[in-house]
Write a protein that holds these residues in place. Sequence first.
Motif, PDB file in Angstrom:
ATOM      1  N   ARG A 113      27.622  28.807  47.810  1.00  0.00           N
ATOM      2  CA  ARG A 113      27.887  29.930  48.709  1.00  0.00           C
ATOM      3  C   ARG A 113      29.062  30.759  48.183  1.00  0.00           C
ATOM      4  N   PRO A 114      28.981  32.089  48.300  1.00  0.00           N
ATOM      5  CA  PRO A 114      30.115  32.921  47.905  1.00  0.00           C
ATOM      6  C   PRO A 114      31.354  32.539  48.716  1.00  0.00           C
ATOM      7  N   VAL A 115      32.523  32.665  48.122  1.00  0.00           N
ATOM      8  CA  VAL A 115      33.766  32.272  48.786  1.00  0.00           C
ATOM      9  C   VAL A 115      33.970  33.034  50.089  1.00  0.00           C
ATOM     10  N   SER A 116      33.569  34.294  50.164  1.00  0.00           N
ATOM     11  CA  SER A 116      33.742  35.057  51.406  1.00  0.00           C
ATOM     12  C   SER A 116      32.912  34.452  52.537  1.00  0.00           C
ATOM     13  N   SER A 142      35.149  37.070  41.570  1.00  0.00           N
ATOM     14  CA  SER A 142      36.049  36.843  42.703  1.00  0.00           C
ATOM     15  C   SER A 142      35.372  36.108  43.857  1.00  0.00           C
ATOM     16  N   GLU A 143      34.048  36.057  43.871  1.00  0.00           N
ATOM     17  CA  GLU A 143      33.300  35.302  44.881  1.00  0.00           C
ATOM     18  C   GLU A 143      33.043  33.869  44.425  1.00  0.00           C
ATOM     19  N   GLU A 144      33.652  33.487  43.305  1.00  0.00           N
ATOM     20  CA  GLU A 144      33.528  32.153  42.719  1.00  0.00           C
ATOM     21  C   GLU A 144      32.084  31.818  42.325  1.00  0.00           C
ATOM     22  N   GLN A 145      31.372  32.839  41.853  1.00  0.00           N
ATOM     23  CA  GLN A 145      30.031  32.665  41.303  1.00  0.00           C
ATOM     24  C   GLN A 145      30.169  32.595  39.786  1.00  0.00           C
TER      25      GLN A 145
END
Length: 72
Positions: free
Chosen positions: A56-59, A15-18
């Motif tokens: 970078r994580p989406v958050s 969910s963090e697009e990693q």
Amino acid sequence: MFDTDAREFRVVRNSEEQYSIWTTERELPPGWFEVGSRGSKAECLAYIERSWVDMRPVSLRRSLSGSEGTAA
């Protein structure tokens, strides 16, 4: 040995697009979903190289978007 692995892999993302890769016979952990590509390790890593352009994580990207404007 992992580099010469002949098993089929899949590209997964959280969910963090990693991104990561997992062998197709392994169950994905909670929070990870298959996206994009299946194939050899090299093919999956090439897909990630093309797709994961902002590490970078989406958050973090969202929290910085107000203070950075359009800068990435």
